[in-house]
Design a protein around this motif. Structure first.
Motif, PDB file in Angstrom:
ATOM      1  N   ALA A  14       0.830  -1.200   0.000  1.00 35.25           N
ATOM      2  CA  ALA A  14       0.000   0.000   0.000  1.00 35.25           C
ATOM      3  C   ALA A  14       0.867   1.254   0.000  1.00 35.25           C
ATOM      4  O   ALA A  14       0.618   2.197  -0.763  1.00 35.25           O
ATOM      5  N   PHE A  15       1.914   1.265   0.845  1.00 36.11           N
ATOM      6  CA  PHE A  15       2.787   2.441   0.872  1.00 36.11           C
ATOM      7  C   PHE A  15       3.523   2.614  -0.454  1.00 36.11           C
ATOM      8  O   PHE A  15       3.798   3.737  -0.884  1.00 36.11           O
TER       9      PHE A  15
ATOM     10  N   PHE B 121      -3.881  -1.292  -5.787  1.00 33.19           N
ATOM     11  CA  PHE B 121      -4.141  -0.586  -4.536  1.00 33.19           C
ATOM     12  C   PHE B 121      -5.388  -1.173  -3.862  1.00 33.19           C
ATOM     13  O   PHE B 121      -5.407  -1.386  -2.646  1.00 33.19           O
ATOM     14  N   ALA B 122      -6.399  -1.459  -4.688  1.00 27.79           N
ATOM     15  CA  ALA B 122      -7.619  -2.053  -4.136  1.00 27.79           C
ATOM     16  C   ALA B 122      -7.303  -3.380  -3.458  1.00 27.79           C
ATOM     17  O   ALA B 122      -7.798  -3.673  -2.367  1.00 27.79           O
ATOM     18  N   LEU B 123      -6.430  -4.162  -4.091  1.00 27.30           N
ATOM     19  CA  LEU B 123      -6.062  -5.456  -3.509  1.00 27.30           C
ATOM     20  C   LEU B 123      -5.428  -5.272  -2.128  1.00 27.30           C
ATOM     21  O   LEU B 123      -5.808  -5.947  -1.159  1.00 27.30           O
ATOM     22  N   PHE B 124      -4.462  -4.336  -2.032  1.00 25.13           N
ATOM     23  CA  PHE B 124      -3.797  -4.132  -0.738  1.00 25.13           C
ATOM     24  C   PHE B 124      -4.792  -3.626   0.308  1.00 25.13           C
ATOM     25  O   PHE B 124      -4.735  -4.016   1.474  1.00 25.13           O
ATOM     26  N   LEU B 125      -5.723  -2.766  -0.125  1.00 23.75           N
ATOM     27  CA  LEU B 125      -6.686  -2.238   0.844  1.00 23.75           C
ATOM     28  C   LEU B 125      -7.646  -3.330   1.314  1.00 23.75           C
ATOM     29  O   LEU B 125      -7.981  -3.404   2.499  1.00 23.75           O
TER      30      LEU B 125
ATOM     31  N   TYR C 280     -13.244   3.300   5.999  1.00 23.85           N
ATOM     32  CA  TYR C 280     -12.289   4.264   5.439  1.00 23.85           C
ATOM     33  C   TYR C 280     -11.455   3.684   4.309  1.00 23.85           C
ATOM     34  O   TYR C 280     -10.976   4.429   3.461  1.00 23.85           O
ATOM     35  N   TYR C 281     -11.298   2.365   4.275  1.00 25.34           N
ATOM     36  CA  TYR C 281     -10.596   1.810   3.114  1.00 25.34           C
ATOM     37  C   TYR C 281     -11.469   1.928   1.860  1.00 25.34           C
ATOM     38  O   TYR C 281     -10.985   2.232   0.775  1.00 25.34           O
ATOM     39  N   VAL C 282     -12.774   1.720   2.044  1.00 24.98           N
ATOM     40  CA  VAL C 282     -13.676   1.803   0.896  1.00 24.98           C
ATOM     41  C   VAL C 282     -13.747   3.229   0.362  1.00 24.98           C
ATOM     42  O   VAL C 282     -13.919   3.453  -0.831  1.00 24.98           O
ATOM     43  N   ARG C 283     -13.568   4.213   1.264  1.00 20.58           N
ATOM     44  CA  ARG C 283     -13.593   5.600   0.825  1.00 20.58           C
ATOM     45  C   ARG C 283     -12.517   5.857  -0.241  1.00 20.58           C
ATOM     46  O   ARG C 283     -12.766   6.544  -1.242  1.00 20.58           O
TER      47      ARG C 283
END
Lengths: 495, 100
Positions: A353-354, A386-390, A434-437
């Protein structure tokens, strides 16, 4: 005496190689104009250290006059730290912030090696003097790394806050150590354990334990010792944020777990495989429970309000420290191995993610959530990864994050701590929000301003995949990881 | 001979002065001095225990604490200088780019 020192040296080859790498790369940095030579040298040293580390996999003994433990537990964390550091060195090579440092770029990499040495010492120390020195070695290096972009206001502000909080909490911890020394007359964890089991003043012991936990809590950024975390994570270069949120946290946890197990387990009780007999005089489980519940709840609730992605991930990493503490507070082999499993999954998803945040801020010069609007449509590869990591950070199947959470909650349920497991699950639900945001901003919102498409080089794509594949892979096939973690919870705790 | 408790109480008092100073002082350098005060009170506790127990290892720890405190002061002052170059102030209340 000299003979024991000599005999001990063969067990710390990985550490010695790292020290050698540090010293030589300082000289290399002075000679070569091209700083990529230093990077190559540092990676070579880390890999060599990894190679020698693999010979220590089944050794379980104390060296250097009982100051340093070589055991499967330390082995696990050292492997973890080396993988994390190598990953972050590669990560930093791609970072614009770091390559903009020009002549100081080499310095950055050997500071990373120094940080790794400190963390290695933290995982293995069994003596309060060693532990204090290891914490300080890690902290001093992190202060410098946090303020590495010294022309940036936010970076130097972050490092000042870090150094003030750090020095303050290490002062607190030292005071705790001094009281423990007064009570037990020793700095050796095993000797302290025997003295505590024989009975000491329980009020003084409670105060000193709490003071010592200030030091640990600061390293793992547990609430209420977390105040430095969001500021430092936001202000420092993203590479440093990543290593602080993964490796330095792991080192702090390994130290906390080792101390909790060695100091507070009744040495006179018959050794049992699973449930450890805890000495009654210290409410260690209660302390850990309070820390854990506060940490995950506050981390998740405050993360909802964040608009900067680095800061949001900082609060999310505080929340993850809370989940990890859930594993520690079960105080049995199952919980400890669940914590180790969680750490491995956390390594891949968090660094991943970072990494995306870093690549996006390379191009857009911003890590604001609003600048991610429409990003998923314009640059689908970044969006999907990014979606995968979130998703993994939330803990949904079929990702690694789910496996990590599953083992933690299973350990809690087996220990009949249903309420804590429920709090943990509720927290995961909050974190989904907040991840979905971010997810929604990437895919469902149109950008107000024209943002360019982000083109990634092949190296950047490969590095993303290096973290993405284990994030999926460990979610589907995790038996070897679980076995490794089960084998690694054996901590040297006397005979 | 002065009883052990006197030393311990004095050290605890010094430690509290240090803690309060860190919490209420606004100048970064004075905050650092208060942290040094905390560390020195810890040293005093170590030495008192060590002398009364006849156990030298506590005095050894003091050397380590002093060395680390010196290193920490070096890094800390360097960071304060870096910050002062950027912001022209070392007042903690004005160092507030990053919050919530």
């Amino acid at each position: 005496m000299l003979e024991q020192v000599y005999n001990s040296l063969q067990f710390i080859k990985p550490e010695l190689i790292l020290v050698g790498t540090l010293l030589v790369s300082i000289i290399v940095d002075l000679i070569f104009k091209n700083k990529k030579v230093v990077v190559a040298f540092v990676i070579l040293g880390l890999v060599l250290s990894f190679y020698y580390l693999t010979f220590l996999n089944s050794i379980n003994q104390l060296i250097f006059f009982n100051m340093y433990a070589i055991d499967p537990f330390a082995y696990f964390f050292k492997i973890f730290l080396l993988v994390a550091t190598i990953g972050i060195v590669l990560f930093s090579v791609l970072s614009k912030e770091i390559s903009d440092l020009k002549s100081r770029e080499g310095e950055f990499y050997y500071f990373l090696v120094a940080l790794t040495i400190g963390m290695f010492l933290m995982t293995s120390s069994t003596n309060l003097i060693m532990m204090y020195l290891a914490i300080e070695l890690t902290s001093l290096t992190s202060y410098m790394l946090a303020g590495f972009m010294k022309e940036e206001k936010s970076s130097s502000e972050a490092s000042l806050k870090y150094v003030l909080y750090g020095a303050f909490s290490s002062g607190m911890m030292l005071y705790g150590i001094s009281i423990i020394y007064g009570l037990t007359g020793s700095f050796d964890l095993l000797a302290i354990n025997m003295a505590i089991a024989d009975g000491v003043s329980s009020l003084a012991l409670l105060i000193s334990t709490v003071l010592m936990f200030v030091g640990f809590g600061y390293k793992i950024s547990a609430v209420p010792f977390h105040f430095w975390t969001p500021d430092v994570y936001e202000g420092s270069p993203i590479s440093v944020t990543t290593i602080l949120s993964v490796a330095s946290k792991a080192a702090g946890f390994s130290m906390l777990m080792r101390t909790a197990k060695i100091m507070f387990i009744d040495p006179y009780a018959a050794p049992t495989v699973n449930d450890w007999q805890i000495i009654d005089s210290v409410p260690i489980v209660e302390i850990l429970t309070i820390l854990s519940v506060l940490t995950m709840t506050l981390g998740n609730l405050v993360a909802i309000w964040q608009s900067n992605l680095k800061r949001l991930l900082a609060y999310s990493s505080i929340a993850h420290a809370g989940y990890l503490l859930l594993g520690v507070l079960t105080m049995n082999n199952e919980g400890y191995s669940a914590t180790l499993i969680y750490f491995v999954t956390y390594l891949f998803m968090n660094v991943g993610a970072f990494l995306i945040v870093m690549l996006v801020s390379n191009k857009l010069n911003s890590s604001d959530i609003d600048s991610y609007k429409g990003l998923g449509m314009k640059s689908p590869f970044i969006g999907v990864m990014f979606a995968l990591f979130l998703i993994s950070l939330t803990g949904l199947p079929p990702t690694a994050g789910f496996v990590g959470k599953l083992y933690i909650f299973a350990a809690l349920v087996n220990k009949k701590l249903i309420l804590l497991a429920v709090i943990g699950v509720l927290n995961s639900v909050v974190s989904l929000y907040y991840y979905v945001r971010i997810f929604r901003n990437m895919f469902l919102r149109e950008s107000d301003i024209e943002t360019p498409e982000i083109k990634l080089s092949l190296a950047e794509k490969l590095l993303i995949l290096v973290f993405a594949i284990p994030t999926i892979g460990l979610g589907l096939y995790f038996a070897p990881l679980v076995e490794f973690a089960h084998a690694s919870v054996e901590i040297f705790s006397g005979n | 001979m002065i009883p052990l408790n006197y030393y311990l109480l004095f050290a605890a008092f010094l430690f509290s002065v240090g803690v309060v100073g860190v919490l209420i002082r606004r100048n970064a350098i004075i905050v650092f001095m208060c942290i040094e005060l905390m560390l020195n009170s810890v040293n005093l506790t170590f030495i008192a225990f060590s002398a009364f127990m006849g156990n030298a290892i506590g005095q050894m720890f003091v050397f380590f604490v002093m060395t680390v405190a010196a290193a920490e002061a070096a890094v800390g002052l360097a960071i304060i200088i870096a910050l002062f170059r950027n912001k022209k102030t070392i007042n903690i209340d004005q160092i507030n780019l990053l919050k919530w």
